[in-house]
Design a protein around this motif. Structure first.
Motif, PDB file in Angstrom:
ATOM      1  N   VAL A   1     -44.617 -18.191   7.257  1.00 23.74           N
ATOM      2  CA  VAL A   1     -43.321 -17.523   7.318  1.00 23.74           C
ATOM      3  C   VAL A   1     -43.250 -16.341   6.357  1.00 23.74           C
ATOM      4  N   LEU A   2     -43.820 -16.505   5.165  1.00 22.08           N
ATOM      5  CA  LEU A   2     -43.733 -15.495   4.116  1.00 22.08           C
ATOM      6  C   LEU A   2     -45.111 -15.155   3.575  1.00 22.08           C
ATOM      7  N   ARG A   3     -45.261 -13.945   3.060  1.00 22.20           N
ATOM      8  CA  ARG A   3     -46.473 -13.572   2.330  1.00 22.20           C
ATOM      9  C   ARG A   3     -46.649 -14.500   1.145  1.00 22.20           C
ATOM     10  N   PRO A   4     -47.888 -14.710   0.687  1.00 24.58           N
ATOM     11  CA  PRO A   4     -48.116 -15.618  -0.444  1.00 24.58           C
ATOM     12  C   PRO A   4     -47.302 -15.275  -1.684  1.00 24.58           C
ATOM     13  N   ASP A   5     -47.177 -13.984  -2.023  1.00 21.51           N
ATOM     14  CA  ASP A   5     -46.421 -13.625  -3.217  1.00 21.51           C
ATOM     15  C   ASP A   5     -44.942 -13.928  -3.064  1.00 21.51           C
ATOM     16  N   LEU A   6     -44.415 -13.769  -1.845  1.00 18.44           N
ATOM     17  CA  LEU A   6     -42.996 -14.050  -1.621  1.00 18.44           C
ATOM     18  C   LEU A   6     -42.738 -15.546  -1.555  1.00 18.44           C
ATOM     19  N   LEU A   7     -43.681 -16.301  -0.991  1.00 20.85           N
ATOM     20  CA  LEU A   7     -43.546 -17.756  -1.013  1.00 20.85           C
ATOM     21  C   LEU A   7     -43.567 -18.263  -2.453  1.00 20.85           C
ATOM     22  N   ALA A   8     -44.421 -17.677  -3.278  1.00 21.62           N
ATOM     23  CA  ALA A   8     -44.455 -18.057  -4.692  1.00 21.62           C
ATOM     24  C   ALA A   8     -43.122 -17.775  -5.370  1.00 21.62           C
ATOM     25  N   GLN A   9     -42.498 -16.654  -5.033  1.00 28.59           N
ATOM     26  CA  GLN A   9     -41.174 -16.351  -5.574  1.00 28.59           C
ATOM     27  C   GLN A   9     -40.157 -17.397  -5.115  1.00 28.59           C
ATOM     28  N   MET A  10     -40.224 -17.759  -3.838  1.00 31.19           N
ATOM     29  CA  MET A  10     -39.288 -18.739  -3.296  1.00 31.19           C
ATOM     30  C   MET A  10     -39.416 -20.082  -4.005  1.00 31.19           C
ATOM     31  N   LEU A  11     -40.629 -20.454  -4.366  1.00 33.08           N
ATOM     32  CA  LEU A  11     -40.879 -21.759  -4.967  1.00 33.08           C
ATOM     33  C   LEU A  11     -40.835 -21.731  -6.495  1.00 33.08           C
ATOM     34  N   THR A  12     -40.420 -20.623  -7.075  1.00 33.46           N
ATOM     35  CA  THR A  12     -40.214 -20.550  -8.519  1.00 33.46           C
ATOM     36  C   THR A  12     -38.799 -21.032  -8.813  1.00 33.46           C
ATOM     37  N   THR A  13     -38.682 -22.098  -9.582  1.00 35.59           N
ATOM     38  CA  THR A  13     -37.397 -22.776  -9.722  1.00 35.59           C
ATOM     39  C   THR A  13     -36.749 -22.555 -11.084  1.00 35.59           C
ATOM     40  N   VAL A  14     -35.463 -22.887 -11.113  1.00 40.95           N
ATOM     41  CA  VAL A  14     -34.705 -22.950 -12.355  1.00 40.95           C
ATOM     42  C   VAL A  14     -34.040 -24.322 -12.405  1.00 40.95           C
ATOM     43  N   PRO A  15     -33.701 -24.807 -13.599  1.00 37.05           N
ATOM     44  CA  PRO A  15     -32.986 -26.088 -13.695  1.00 37.05           C
ATOM     45  C   PRO A  15     -31.659 -26.013 -12.948  1.00 37.05           C
ATOM     46  N   ALA A  16     -31.314 -27.104 -12.271  1.00 37.93           N
ATOM     47  CA  ALA A  16     -30.110 -27.129 -11.445  1.00 37.93           C
ATOM     48  C   ALA A  16     -29.504 -28.524 -11.483  1.00 37.93           C
ATOM     49  N   GLU A  17     -28.305 -28.639 -10.946  1.00 34.12           N
ATOM     50  CA  GLU A  17     -27.732 -29.958 -10.726  1.00 34.12           C
ATOM     51  C   GLU A  17     -28.539 -30.620  -9.616  1.00 34.12           C
ATOM     52  N   GLY A  18     -29.170 -31.744  -9.910  1.00 33.40           N
ATOM     53  CA  GLY A  18     -30.094 -32.333  -8.969  1.00 33.40           C
ATOM     54  C   GLY A  18     -31.465 -31.716  -9.163  1.00 33.40           C
ATOM     55  N   PRO A  19     -32.332 -31.800  -8.148  1.00 36.82           N
ATOM     56  CA  PRO A  19     -33.672 -31.212  -8.273  1.00 36.82           C
ATOM     57  C   PRO A  19     -33.614 -29.718  -8.555  1.00 36.82           C
ATOM     58  N   ASP A  20     -34.629 -29.212  -9.270  1.00 36.85           N
ATOM     59  CA  ASP A  20     -34.685 -27.788  -9.588  1.00 36.85           C
ATOM     60  C   ASP A  20     -34.631 -26.952  -8.315  1.00 36.85           C
ATOM     61  N   TYR A  21     -34.061 -25.745  -8.459  1.00 36.02           N
ATOM     62  CA  TYR A  21     -33.772 -24.918  -7.297  1.00 36.02           C
ATOM     63  C   TYR A  21     -34.569 -23.626  -7.338  1.00 36.02           C
ATOM     64  N   GLY A  22     -35.172 -23.291  -6.210  1.00 31.85           N
ATOM     65  CA  GLY A  22     -35.873 -22.023  -6.071  1.00 31.85           C
ATOM     66  C   GLY A  22     -34.987 -21.012  -5.385  1.00 31.85           C
ATOM     67  N   LEU A  23     -35.532 -20.290  -4.411  1.00 29.44           N
ATOM     68  CA  LEU A  23     -34.742 -19.335  -3.645  1.00 29.44           C
ATOM     69  C   LEU A  23     -34.416 -19.973  -2.301  1.00 29.44           C
ATOM     70  N   GLY A  24     -33.297 -20.687  -2.248  1.00 27.21           N
ATOM     71  CA  GLY A  24     -32.884 -21.360  -1.024  1.00 27.21           C
ATOM     72  C   GLY A  24     -33.620 -22.643  -0.733  1.00 27.21           C
ATOM     73  N   ILE A  25     -34.273 -23.227  -1.732  1.00 25.15           N
ATOM     74  CA  ILE A  25     -35.044 -24.451  -1.516  1.00 25.15           C
ATOM     75  C   ILE A  25     -35.119 -25.225  -2.827  1.00 25.15           C
ATOM     76  N   ARG A  26     -35.243 -26.555  -2.720  1.00 23.83           N
ATOM     77  CA  ARG A  26     -35.337 -27.401  -3.905  1.00 23.83           C
ATOM     78  C   ARG A  26     -36.731 -27.997  -4.055  1.00 23.83           C
ATOM     79  N   GLU A  27     -37.128 -28.210  -5.309  1.00 26.59           N
ATOM     80  CA  GLU A  27     -38.345 -28.935  -5.629  1.00 26.59           C
ATOM     81  C   GLU A  27     -37.969 -30.392  -5.890  1.00 26.59           C
TER      82      GLU A  27
END
Length: 373
Positions: free
Chosen positions: A290-316
């Protein structure tokens, strides 16, 4: 533009309101899918627990690289002895955010949108006033819920007329921004459906097309998600085979709330889909289709959140058996769902078509974790 900021809002009076339900259904045995059988007693126990505590029906669909299977309990329609099936369409609510985020990141890859550009650059004047400044709110912050933008949901949930007419996204944003910012942009985390309405408007501003059309052309059709649709304003029905959604207002009988004005959740939560389609999407996303590798990496880079850590529109999602999965939850009156997949090709989707008698939502994340493990 209609404004509802001055209307006296009556809590709990619209068929979208959250709260305690009173729903019952009898458990149904596990249903194998695709010709495969197996012992999934742990997952079956989870979904049986949902129906025992008041949900009409629940279903888990899971697959790996070699097989797929399903367990279910209860019914997809009250009064009918038929469990929810994997191909039954449901409103998947905030699972929509993964699709919107993927479209925005594709636009980033095409050079049309800057991930760290201010939203003011694309939607001048939209995010302004009452403490808001669109020049300080970036696209990344909207995707990651770190913009500080307040949510509009409580306002529309309290509007008795909310489900009776189409909504323009500008109206929803106006409701959200009628509340002051929760924090300065980039200094905290708070889930904001308003932010994803703004992102839908961003997609439309830079492409000239409806956000649903972009999701369809960029994701649904290329990935063969033939049971997935982004309904247009005014199209309240779920087309094709579907599970009905239920809710019980305090002191009222159970209500079928399957029909919904889709412009109300909009780009934050309007998608209709199935277990096979959602798991196919997340697997394709993680596989780099769906995404280029660099953009997928950005999407999966998370910050602490309520519940599981949150990336760009997705949770870890840390798994109790070790490792992590990636996905999202969807919760709206009538339907609770959760989708997740792992990098090694395992995926699962769980859905419950109502709320528990104590007012809680079903732990569909727990059902998915059990299936993945």
């Amino acid at each position: 533009m209609r404004t509802r900021k001055s209307r006296r809002l009556v809590a709990g009076s619209v068929a979208l309101a959250l709260g305690a339900g009173c729903l019952t259904a009898a458990p149904v045995a596990a249903q194998p899918d695709g010709g495969h059988t197996g012992d999934h007693a742990d997952v079956q126990a989870v979904v049986d627990g949902f129906t025992a505590r008041g949900v009409p029906g629940a279903m888990v669909f899971a697959q790996d690289r070699h097989r797929r299977w399903t367990v279910s309990s209860g019914t997809g329609k009250l009064g009918v002895d038929r469990p929810i099936r994997p191909w039954d369409r449901v409103r998947v609510a905030s699972n929509t955010k993964m699709f919107v985020a993927a479209v925005v990141l594709q636009l980033v890859g095409e050079g049309t949108v800057g991930l760290d550009a201010p939203i003011e650059q694309y939607l001048p004047g939209l995010v302004r006033g009452n403490g808001y400044d669109g020049a300080r709110v970036t696209v990344r912050q909207l995707l990651q819920h770190t913009s500080g933008m307040a949510d509009y949901i409580s306002d529309v949930l309290a509007d008795p007329d909310a489900n009776n007419h189409p909504w323009r996204p500008e109206e929803l944003v106006e409701l959200g921004l009628s509340h002051p910012p929760l924090f300065d942009p980039g200094t905290g985390w708070a889930y904001s459906n308003t932010g994803y309405i703004v992102l839908g408007m961003l997609v439309e501003a830079v492409t000239g097309n409806d956000v649903g059309a972009e999701i369809t052309d960029r994701l649904i059709r290329p990935l063969g998600l033939w049971q997935t649709t982004y309904p247009q304003a005014g199209d309240k029905r779920i087309q094709g085979p579907h599970a009905h959604g239920y809710y019980a207002f305090p002191g009222q009988p159970v209500a079928d709330v399957t029909e919904l004005e889709p412009s109300l959740p909009g780009a934050a939560a309007a998608l209709i889909s199935t277990g096979p389609d959602l798991t196919r999407f997340v697997r394709a996303l993680l596989a780099g289709k769906v995404l280029r590798p660099d953009l997928l990496a950005q999407m999966l880079t998370t910050v602490p959140a309520e519940g599981p850590d949150y990336g760009l529109g997705i949770r870890e999602i840390p798994l109790p058996c070790g490792g992590v999965a990636w996905g999202h939850a969807g919760n709206m009156p009538g339907y609770d769902s959760f989708t997740a997949a792992t990098h090694d090709g395992r995926s699962a989707f769980a859905v419950a078509n109502g709320h528990l008698t104590n007012g809680d939502t079903a732990n569909v994340r727990g059902a998915v974790e059990s299936a993945l493990c």
